[in-house]
Design a protein around this motif. Structure first.
Motif, PDB file in Angstrom:
ATOM      1  N   SER A   1       0.844  -1.190   0.000  1.00 57.87           N
ATOM      2  CA  SER A   1       0.000   0.000   0.000  1.00 57.87           C
ATOM      3  C   SER A   1       0.880   1.241   0.000  1.00 57.87           C
ATOM      4  N   ARG A   2       0.368   2.330  -0.530  1.00 57.67           N
ATOM      5  CA  ARG A   2       1.199   3.530  -0.595  1.00 57.67           C
ATOM      6  C   ARG A   2       1.539   4.057   0.802  1.00 57.67           C
ATOM      7  N   ASP A   3       0.720   3.721   1.809  1.00 59.74           N
ATOM      8  CA  ASP A   3       1.038   4.143   3.173  1.00 59.74           C
ATOM      9  C   ASP A   3       2.256   3.405   3.723  1.00 59.74           C
ATOM     10  N   CYS A   4       2.560   2.238   3.133  1.00 60.94           N
ATOM     11  CA  CYS A   4       3.702   1.433   3.592  1.00 60.94           C
ATOM     12  C   CYS A   4       4.915   1.559   2.682  1.00 60.94           C
ATOM     13  N   TRP A   5       4.878   2.459   1.735  1.00 59.12           N
ATOM     14  CA  TRP A   5       5.936   2.559   0.732  1.00 59.12           C
ATOM     15  C   TRP A   5       7.312   2.779   1.381  1.00 59.12           C
ATOM     16  N   ARG A   6       7.410   3.771   2.259  1.00 61.60           N
ATOM     17  CA  ARG A   6       8.705   4.046   2.889  1.00 61.60           C
ATOM     18  C   ARG A   6       9.046   2.969   3.912  1.00 61.60           C
ATOM     19  N   ARG A   7       8.077   2.522   4.684  1.00 62.59           N
ATOM     20  CA  ARG A   7       8.335   1.515   5.716  1.00 62.59           C
ATOM     21  C   ARG A   7       8.811   0.204   5.101  1.00 62.59           C
TER      22      ARG A   7
ATOM     23  N   ALA B   1      10.596  -0.109   2.328  1.00 62.28           N
ATOM     24  CA  ALA B   1      11.998   0.072   1.950  1.00 62.28           C
ATOM     25  C   ALA B   1      12.905   0.030   3.173  1.00 62.28           C
ATOM     26  N   GLU B   2      12.481   0.677   4.245  1.00 59.02           N
ATOM     27  CA  GLU B   2      13.288   0.687   5.464  1.00 59.02           C
ATOM     28  C   GLU B   2      13.416  -0.715   6.054  1.00 59.02           C
ATOM     29  N   THR B   3      12.324  -1.473   6.030  1.00 53.10           N
ATOM     30  CA  THR B   3      12.353  -2.843   6.554  1.00 53.10           C
ATOM     31  C   THR B   3      13.290  -3.720   5.732  1.00 53.10           C
ATOM     32  N   LEU B   4      13.225  -3.582   4.412  1.00 51.24           N
ATOM     33  CA  LEU B   4      14.112  -4.373   3.559  1.00 51.24           C
ATOM     34  C   LEU B   4      15.579  -4.044   3.827  1.00 51.24           C
TER      35      LEU B   4
ATOM     36  N   PHE C   1       7.437   2.550  -8.474  1.00 53.52           N
ATOM     37  CA  PHE C   1       8.151   1.317  -8.190  1.00 53.52           C
ATOM     38  C   PHE C   1       9.631   1.611  -8.002  1.00 53.52           C
ATOM     39  N   GLY C   2      10.256   0.768  -7.183  1.00 52.60           N
ATOM     40  CA  GLY C   2      11.670   0.947  -6.884  1.00 52.60           C
ATOM     41  C   GLY C   2      12.351  -0.396  -6.723  1.00 52.60           C
ATOM     42  N   ARG C   3      13.635  -0.406  -6.988  1.00 53.45           N
ATOM     43  CA  ARG C   3      14.424  -1.641  -6.956  1.00 53.45           C
ATOM     44  C   ARG C   3      15.551  -1.491  -5.940  1.00 53.45           C
ATOM     45  N   VAL C   4      15.692  -2.505  -5.072  1.00 52.67           N
ATOM     46  CA  VAL C   4      16.790  -2.541  -4.114  1.00 52.67           C
ATOM     47  C   VAL C   4      17.478  -3.900  -4.238  1.00 52.67           C
ATOM     48  N   PHE C   5      18.706  -3.957  -3.751  1.00 53.35           N
ATOM     49  CA  PHE C   5      19.536  -5.145  -3.968  1.00 53.35           C
ATOM     50  C   PHE C   5      20.304  -5.450  -2.688  1.00 53.35           C
ATOM     51  N   SER C   6      20.515  -6.735  -2.445  1.00 49.45           N
ATOM     52  CA  SER C   6      21.309  -7.170  -1.304  1.00 49.45           C
ATOM     53  C   SER C   6      22.677  -7.605  -1.797  1.00 49.45           C
ATOM     54  N   THR C   7      23.719  -6.960  -1.282  1.00 50.50           N
ATOM     55  CA  THR C   7      25.072  -7.311  -1.694  1.00 50.50           C
ATOM     56  C   THR C   7      25.552  -8.608  -1.044  1.00 50.50           C
ATOM     57  N   THR C   8      24.832  -9.102  -0.055  1.00 53.93           N
ATOM     58  CA  THR C   8      25.188 -10.391   0.548  1.00 53.93           C
ATOM     59  C   THR C   8      24.390 -11.530  -0.080  1.00 53.93           C
ATOM     60  N   LYS C   9      23.099 -11.306  -0.327  1.00 55.33           N
ATOM     61  CA  LYS C   9      22.279 -12.338  -0.974  1.00 55.33           C
ATOM     62  C   LYS C   9      22.558 -12.434  -2.468  1.00 55.33           C
ATOM     63  N   LYS C  10      23.023 -11.327  -3.051  1.00 53.39           N
ATOM     64  CA  LYS C  10      23.318 -11.252  -4.489  1.00 53.39           C
ATOM     65  C   LYS C  10      22.052 -11.333  -5.345  1.00 53.39           C
ATOM     66  N   TRP C  11      20.957 -10.821  -4.854  1.00 56.56           N
ATOM     67  CA  TRP C  11      19.750 -10.692  -5.666  1.00 56.56           C
ATOM     68  C   TRP C  11      18.913  -9.530  -5.135  1.00 56.56           C
TER      69      TRP C  11
ATOM     70  N   TRP D   1      11.984   8.142  -0.133  1.00 62.97           N
ATOM     71  CA  TRP D   1      12.962   7.148   0.331  1.00 62.97           C
ATOM     72  C   TRP D   1      14.311   7.773   0.686  1.00 62.97           C
ATOM     73  N   VAL D   2      14.450   9.076   0.577  1.00 59.16           N
ATOM     74  CA  VAL D   2      15.765   9.701   0.706  1.00 59.16           C
ATOM     75  C   VAL D   2      16.386   9.446   2.069  1.00 59.16           C
ATOM     76  N   THR D   3      15.585   9.419   3.129  1.00 63.58           N
ATOM     77  CA  THR D   3      16.138   9.173   4.459  1.00 63.58           C
ATOM     78  C   THR D   3      16.542   7.714   4.652  1.00 63.58           C
ATOM     79  N   VAL D   4      16.061   6.831   3.753  1.00 67.77           N
ATOM     80  CA  VAL D   4      16.432   5.414   3.824  1.00 67.77           C
ATOM     81  C   VAL D   4      17.589   5.117   2.875  1.00 67.77           C
ATOM     82  N   TYR D   5      17.431   5.546   1.628  1.00 64.18           N
ATOM     83  CA  TYR D   5      18.475   5.385   0.608  1.00 64.18           C
ATOM     84  C   TYR D   5      18.782   6.772   0.048  1.00 64.18           C
ATOM     85  N   ARG D   6      19.956   7.284   0.338  1.00 59.93           N
ATOM     86  CA  ARG D   6      20.302   8.646  -0.091  1.00 59.93           C
ATOM     87  C   ARG D   6      20.277   8.774  -1.610  1.00 59.93           C
TER      88      ARG D   6
END
Length: 251
Positions: free
Chosen positions: A58-64, A66-69, A139-149, A167-172
């Motif tokens: 949901s759009r209310d959870c958009w930032r949360r 990203a922060e959780t991930l 939509f946004g894409r994030v990646f884990s450098t340890t999981k490699k996906w 998302w700026v406060t989560v990902y600059r």
């Protein structure tokens, strides 16, 4: 001759080969389950296929989301943020259909294309990965450098007020991407430190990547492929000479 050797009936329809399918990845499914528990009702749907994971929130959870991930699940690398306008362009679609049906981009009588009904509402494109039913999607894409996906997050936005938290406060690195999406789609990112134009002049009106933005250049010159190819000078003469040579050789 055995039944296996018997030829198939002439009118039997050939079966199309089944498309290859990739089973859901267990690691990605485990992440989706964990994020569903983290976000509760804010987790709406997900798609785990072809070695990738899409999650709609949901759009209310958009930032949360990203922060959780990032904080809880180790998705430490930001890839991009952008938008989609799912509005179908009926004028462009009808012209493509006319061209590829052999009508040449006009009606059967050579007249102008039929105008859409005045009371017809906007048509939205479907077949969206992980669902969705509004005109605008962020939509946004994030990646884990340890999981490699990576994982793609998406959220439906209100057409009249397409707004989500920044998302700026989560990902600059989201700073530049949100500015571009704001400028091109008109999406508002609450909490962004400074949404301002990057490509367009300050007084520019409209959002160029929205489907209903008028492309004045295409009002003067149609999209490539929607009109018959202009003949190359001398091409007709060469075709006539080849035809004459073929007729002479046949006689």
């Amino acid at each position: 001759m055995s039944d296996q050797d018997a030829p198939a009936p002439a009118d039997a329809e050939a079966e199309a080969p089944a498309e290859p399918t990739t089973p859901p990845d267990p690691a990605r499914e485990a992440l989706a389950d964990a994020l569903r528990r983290d976000l509760g009702d804010g987790f709406l749907e997900h798609a785990n296929a072809n070695g990738d994971l899409w999650i709609r929130v949901s759009r209310d959870c958009w930032r949360r989301a990203a922060e959780t991930l990032k904080v809880k699940h180790g998705f430490d690398y930001f890839c991009f943020v952008s938008g989609i306008d799912w509005l179908e362009n009926p004028e462009l679609s009808s012209r493509y259909e006319a061209v590829y049906s052999g009508d040449g981009g006009s009606g059967e009588d050579g007249g102008d294309e039929a105008a859409p009904a005045a009371d017809a509402g906007p048509t939205l494109l479907g077949d969206r990965v992980a669902g969705g039913d509004t005109r605008f999607t962020v939509f946004g894409r994030v990646f884990s450098t340890t999981k490699k996906w990576g994982v793609t997050l998406k959220a439906d936005l209100d057409e009249a007020n397409p707004t989500v938290e920044s998302w700026v406060t989560v990902y600059r690195g989201a700073d530049w991407h949100e500015r571009e999406t704001w400028e091109m789609f008109g999406f508002q990112f609450d909490g962004h430190p400074g949404l301002r134009h990057m490509y367009l002049p300050g007084g520019f009106e409209g959002f160029p990547l929205r489907k209903d933005f008028p492309l004045l250049a295409r009002m003067v010159k149609p999209w490539p492929g929607l009109v018959d190819k202009e003949p190359i000078p001398g091409e007709d003469d060469d075709s006539e000479q080849q035809g004459e040579q073929q007729e002479a050789a046949a006689t």
